[in-house]
Scaffold this motif. Structure first.
Motif, short mmCIF file in Angstrom:
data_model
loop_
_atom_site.label_atom_id
_atom_site.label_comp_id
_atom_site.label_asym_id
_atom_site.label_seq_id
_atom_site.Cartn_x
_atom_site.Cartn_y
_atom_site.Cartn_z
N TYR A 104 0.85 -1.20 0.00
CA TYR A 104 0.00 0.00 0.00
C TYR A 104 0.87 1.24 0.00
CZ TYR A 104 -3.64 3.29 1.73
OH TYR A 104 -4.52 4.32 1.90
N ILE A 142 1.10 -11.96 -7.85
CA ILE A 142 0.05 -11.02 -8.27
C ILE A 142 0.71 -9.81 -8.92
CG2 ILE A 142 -1.86 -9.59 -7.49
CD1 ILE A 142 -2.19 -11.56 -5.16
N GLN A 158 -3.35 -0.37 -3.58
CA GLN A 158 -3.27 -1.31 -2.48
C GLN A 158 -3.54 -2.70 -3.05
OE1 GLN A 158 -5.08 -2.11 1.95
NE2 GLN A 158 -5.91 -0.47 0.78
N GLN A 159 -2.70 -3.65 -2.72
CA GLN A 159 -2.90 -5.01 -3.21
C GLN A 159 -2.36 -6.00 -2.19
OE1 GLN A 159 -4.35 -6.47 -6.14
NE2 GLN A 159 -4.03 -8.18 -4.74
N ASP A 160 -3.17 -6.97 -1.83
CA ASP A 160 -2.69 -8.02 -0.94
C ASP A 160 -1.62 -8.85 -1.63
OD1 ASP A 160 -4.35 -7.21 1.03
OD2 ASP A 160 -5.58 -9.02 1.10
#
Lengths: 594, 263, 216
Positions: B197, B213, B204-206
């Motif tokens: 983030y 990803i 924002q990306q997990d």
């Protein structure tokens, strides 16, 4: 042994204290047991939130007494980051499961669902007792983790694996604490499933003559739909808990992927599991759970606004259909918790559209609450004040859901205090307002005495202002990029926000202190309150029917017949026979047709 | 009590509106190309929900303050046409808002990174981020789990003696990127779920273990920023962060060369 | 009084076999209706319980389908042949239970009890057969955590077995009271509820078996 004509047997008098108040099958006693269990959990959870808030605002402050509570978690009263996470997990779990699911549904529902539909008991009283004691055991298992090695679980109420799936290697609290958490939640699931089964059967089968579905009070509707949500969603959470426990204890790989290296150690024996699978299963439960928490409060608000505005509910049928629509759509929107999880972005967009659709029945309800108030003659009792407060807080919390439903905006606000503000207002505070209004409203029926209205009004205004002061600023924190679930704020960009954090902490301490007024009022009135009449609020529904009316109730009309033109009083009770015989006959026929 | 409550509601509404209007606390300035879309979407939603918020609170305050003082309440059980009309209006507004966010979302996730994007691997662990640049050959050398060792600084498990592609890879603790050039990050986690983030980037990306990803963005303003973790990852979660350095292209080249020299 | 007459007519049309003491203990004389007859809460309850159990297994099987599609580690397991026999046994038990119910209706008390005993016996045989399937797999070295496919095999069979054991307890309850049931004194609703649940376990097993054949 088994009577063929059961109206011949009077209700068996409960034998002894233990059978009457502890292992009771009486729905009213069980309802009160649930209520006090929730009250206790709420006080513990509030205390935990105080500790967290103080630590966030003044991280170097030694909190008196905390060192004695947990020498490892808070040496000399200085909270460690992992203990902060333990408190956070316990606060969330206690509030979501043991307060917001328990008090409005199992507490008030047990006390008043049978009464409102004209049944004198739940469909399965012994099962009901089992539900309560499962919930009680579940709470015991959860709280016992405070004394477990490593302390309580640290993975939040969402318990995402692999953090929650690998044992103490991922951190203290992930050993025994996490196992106890899973056991506790699994027990809670079973208790809730049995409870839901009881609620649905009671509503379907035990309604009084003439009590058609479309004559039920909106509270009964809310309990009914909530029970259906519980029945279907807790089954999925139970399945997920079984899988997670197997991953932890039996070395399976449902959620644990291959090739993990934790703290420099290779994790052997796991292969190819998916953490996203847990997220899907959890949120398939988790989103309906939000409505499980809020629907009973919504029903109660409709009920009270009508009663204390002395006016029929505006759009009763729309309210019923909105409740059903929320219940149905609640199962289709879980993906909006996972926009940034790595889920397929196309399905994320589909979830986004479905999510805003669920805002429509909520909007319908808000319109109709305002419509109910419009042109009413308001009686501002404490119960009514909390119902009005509910509408205000629900609007303030609910509208921010629109931001979070839009994936690109959620990308910015996800996992920040914006979300914390959103769900604390729309689910936490709004449901708490529901619990308070229910308490002030039904206290006379539950305990035969009135609560003190002056203390009640002071409690209300402090809680109302306090709730806004604590949670509205969190929207701004979130917009400024303040991440949630942080034990301390060490990042330079968060330092300018510290004054706002201190303001929130002070407000939270004040809000919590105001709740002592409520506790004092509750227990004071329990023993010293003014004796209550049969129907102190001049309400129309069956729980207020005088005991002298006998058990053989027949319902002749809908639940909200206030200010009916041409009637002597400004309210007509549901069981009051109509002067014209034809209508009564129709009512009785409808009752049997269902 | 009626007056106290309706006054409190009006006052609270006014304070909220002023705080939003004056932007007392606000988003950090946007530094990415897709951020403008996010900000515009937020502004549009704020406008719509703001109007609904003020309207609902004021009507509520009005109803409380101006309820009937004598006689009976109006006997009014509803108005189907009005209810349907309002539900349709609400549905149209809300769905319209959701659909209006489509383009920004599509730009972030439906379209892949452009061909000329600079690809960087991100490896998250409890509680740090590591970054790997492919070096002049443009190829990431293969990763060997057995070789991962934080003590020797081999965060990605590289074996330069056997894998030629690994020899020129550059591993850093800071994410340095050039300004105005598309960046593609390949997010990986070694232990639990973390997140990437940067509030200024509007991203924002997990970061999920077992998955790689990809995300892509273009930074438009030089400066020093912070990458923070937003997914609860354990006791050090609050302190898990890494510096982000956005530089002019020549400065970036110099910076990367310096990092390579230090390997 | 027109209302009263109407109601009594309705009551008659909803009359049933006059039980309810054991399963419908909550419905004590609701408004003068014979509770077990007019309002068999046990029957409603079991339908609702079945909805919940369906969700429980839907969660497991959807997790299985998702998990199977995830990666290369999904290794299929040769299912023990005894499962086919078990399936036949379970189907037969549903048939015997229906026969038992039919005999009760027809007033053949002896045959009623016989078929009831047979059903319980077949239920036990099914569980024993499932255990044997486990033993066979274990003998092949296929344990719970060997690979995700066997995890799901053990998980689904165990979860189904536990639920079926509940049905078996209900059957034991009926068996223990078979004389009084045959006399018509008690157990009408209990028999209906158990039958419904037992058939449900049957259908559930067919579904799970199909899923196992297709995925495991």
């Amino acid at each position: 042994m088994t009577p063929t004509h059961s109206q011949a047997i009077p209700r068996k008098a409960a034998r002894g204290f233990l059978r009457k108040y502890v292992f009771s099958t009486d729905h009213q006693i069980i309802g009160k047991q649930y209520y006090f269990l929730a009250l206790f959990s709420a006080l513990v959870a509030m205390l935990l939130s105080w500790l967290m808030r103080v630590h966030l605002a003044w991280p170097r402050l030694a909190i008196p007494g905390l060192g004695e509570l947990s020498a490892a978690g808070a040496p000399n009263g200085m909270m460690t980051p992992e203990y902060y996470l333990s408190l956070l997990t316990m606060h969330g779990t206690l509030m979501i499961f043991f307060v917001l699911t328990t008090a409005p549904q199992s507490g008030f529902g047990n006390c008043f669902l049978p009464a409102q539909i004209g049944a004198d008991e739940m469909a399965f009283p012994r099962l009901n007792m089992l539900s309560f004691w499962l919930t009680f055991t579940s709470l015991g298992a959860l709280l016992s983790s405070f004394w477990a090695r490593g302390g309580p679980a640290t993975s939040g109420w969402t318990a995402y694996p692999p953090l929650s799936g690998l044992g103490s290697i991922t951190g203290p609290g992930e050993g025994w604490g996490q196992s106890l958490w899973i056991i506790s939640i699994a027990l809670f699931c079973v208790g809730s499933l049995l409870g839901a089964l009881n609620f649905i059967t009671t509503t379907l089968d035990l309604r009084a003559r003439g009590m058609t579905l479309m004559r039920m009070p909106l509270t009964a509707w809310a309990w009914f739909v909530t029970a259906i949500l519980m029945l279907l969603s807790f089954a999925v959470l139970l399945a997920a808990c079984v899988l997670l426990m197997l991953d932890r204890a039996a070395g399976t790989s449902f959620f644990i992927p291959a090739g993990l290296i934790v703290s420099g150690q290779m994790i052997q024996g796991h292969q190819g599991g998916s953490p996203l699978l847990w997220e899907h299963l959890f949120w398939f439960f988790g989103h309906p759970e939000v409505y499980i928490a809020i629907l009973p409060a919504m029903g109660l608000t409709s009920h009270l606004l009508s009663c204390f505005a002395r006016k029929p509910v505006f759009g009763y049928r729309a309210m019923v259909w909105a409740t059903i629509a929320i219940g149905f759509l609640g199962f289709l929107v879980w993906g909006h918790h996972m926009f940034v999880s790595g889920m397929n972005p196309y399905s994320a967009f589909a979830f986004s559209v479905l999510t805003v659709v669920i805002a429509v029945p909520s909007a319908v309800k808000t319109f109709n609450w305002l419509g109910t108030l419009w042109g009413g003659r308001l009686r501002l009792t404490t119960a009514m004040l909390f119902a009005l407060g509910f509408v205000s807080i629900f609007v303030s919390g609910g509208l921010s859901g629109i931001f979070l439903a839009e994936p690109p905006v959620d990308v910015q606000l996800h996992a920040t205090y914006f979300v914390v503000a959103h769900f604390h207002l729309v689910m936490g505070m709004a449901a708490m307002f529901g619990i308070f209004s229910g308490t002030y409203f039904w206290f006379p029926k539950m305990f035969g005495r009135m609560m003190n209205e002056t203390l009640g009004k002071i409690h209300f205004i402090l809680t109302f202002i306090g709730a806004y002061c604590v949670f509205m600023p969190m929207y701004f924190l979130g917009m400024a990029g303040n991440v949630r679930r942080y034990a301390q704020f060490v990042d330079p960009y968060l330092q300018p926000l510290m004054p706002l954090h201190r303001f929130i902490t002070v407000a939270a301490l004040g809000l919590g202190a105001a709740q002592m007024i409520f506790v004092f009022n509750l227990f004071g009135s329990l023993f010293g309150g003014e004796k209550a009449g049969e129907n102190p609020w001049e309400a129309t529904t069956l729980e207020w029917v005088a005991a002298s009316a006998g058990k053989d109730l027949v319902v002749y009309r809908g639940a909200y017949e206030y200010a009916v033109p041409g009637k002597e009083k400004d309210y007509v009770m549901q069981n009051a026979p109509d002067a014209s015989g034809s209508r009564a006959e129709k009512g009785a026929r409808d009752g049997n047709a269902n | 009590m009626a007056r106290v409550l309706s006054f409190t509601i009006v006052l609270g509404t006014a304070v909220t509106v002023i705080l939003f209007w004056r932007r007392v606390w606000w988003f950090p300035p946007n530094i990415s190309t897709q951020g403008a879309g996010v900000d515009r979407e937020f502004g549009l939603t704020l406008l719509v929900t703001g109007i609904l918020f003020v309207a609902a609170q004021l009507i509520l305050a009005y109803c409380i303050g101006r309820g009937r003082k004598s006689g009976r309440a109006a006997y009014n059980t509803g108005n189907l046409r009005m209810e349907v009309a309002r539900a349709v209006l609400a549905a149209a507004t809300f769905i319209g808002l959701a659909l209006s966010s489509y383009r920004t979302w599509a730009r972030m996730y439906f379209i892949g990174a452009p061909r000329n994007a600079l690809r960087i691997q991100v490896e998250a662990e409890q509680f740090a981020y590591w970054f790997r640049y492919p070096g002049p050959d443009g190829v990431f050398g293969p990763m060997h789990l057995r070789l991962v060792n934080d003590a020797t600084g081999n965060y990605f498990g590289l074996d330069p003696t056997r894998d030629p592609a690994s020899r020129d890879d550059i591993v850093t603790a800071t994410l340095g990127i050039p300004e105005n050039r598309p960046i593609e990050l390949l997010l990986m986690s070694r232990d639990v779920i973390h997140s990437f983030y940067v509030p200024q980037l509007r991203i924002q990306q997990d970061i999920v273990p077992g998955m790689v990803i990809p995300i892509h963005f273009t930074a438009t303003r030089t400066g020093d920023y912070e990458i923070v973790c937003t997914q609860l990852c354990g006791l050090g979660h609050y302190a898990m962060r890494a510096p982000l350095k956005v530089m002019k292209e020549p400065n970036f080249k110099k910076w990367l060369a310096k990092q390579a020299a230090e390997q | 009084m027109a209302t009263q007459t109407k109601l009594s007519v309705l009551e008659e049309t909803r009359g049933g076999d006059g039980d309810g003491g054991n399963w419908g203990e909550g419905s004590r004389g609701r408004f003068g209706w014979d509770p077990g007859a007019a309002l068999p809460v046990g029957l409603t309850g079991i339908w609702i319980a079945m909805a919940s159990i369906t969700m429980f297994f839907a969660a497991f099987t959807s997790a299985m389908v998702v998990r199977a599609g995830l990666g290369a580690d999904w290794t299929r397991v040769a299912l023990p042949h005894i499962l086919y026999l078990n399936t036949a046994i379970l189907l037969a038990s549903s048939l015997t239970l229906e026969l038992s119910k039919h005999c009760l209706k027809a007033g053949r008390a002896g045959q009623f009890s016989g078929w009831l005993f047979a059903t319980a016996g077949l239920g036990i045989a099914f569980l024993a057969g499932q255990l044997d399937a486990w033993r066979e797999l274990a003998a092949r070295g296929v344990y719970l955590a060997r690979n995700p496919a066997c995890s799901f095999f053990y998980l689904l069979t165990a979860a189904h077995g536990i639920h079926l054991a509940g049905g078996l307890l209900a059957l034991f309850y009926l068996v223990a009271r078979h004389r009084r049931i045959a006399e018509g004194a008690i157990g009408g609703t209990a028999l209906k509820v158990t039958t419904l649940y037992w058939h449900f376990m049957d259908i559930l097993w067919l579904y799970l078996f199909l899923m196992l054949i297709l995925w495991v």
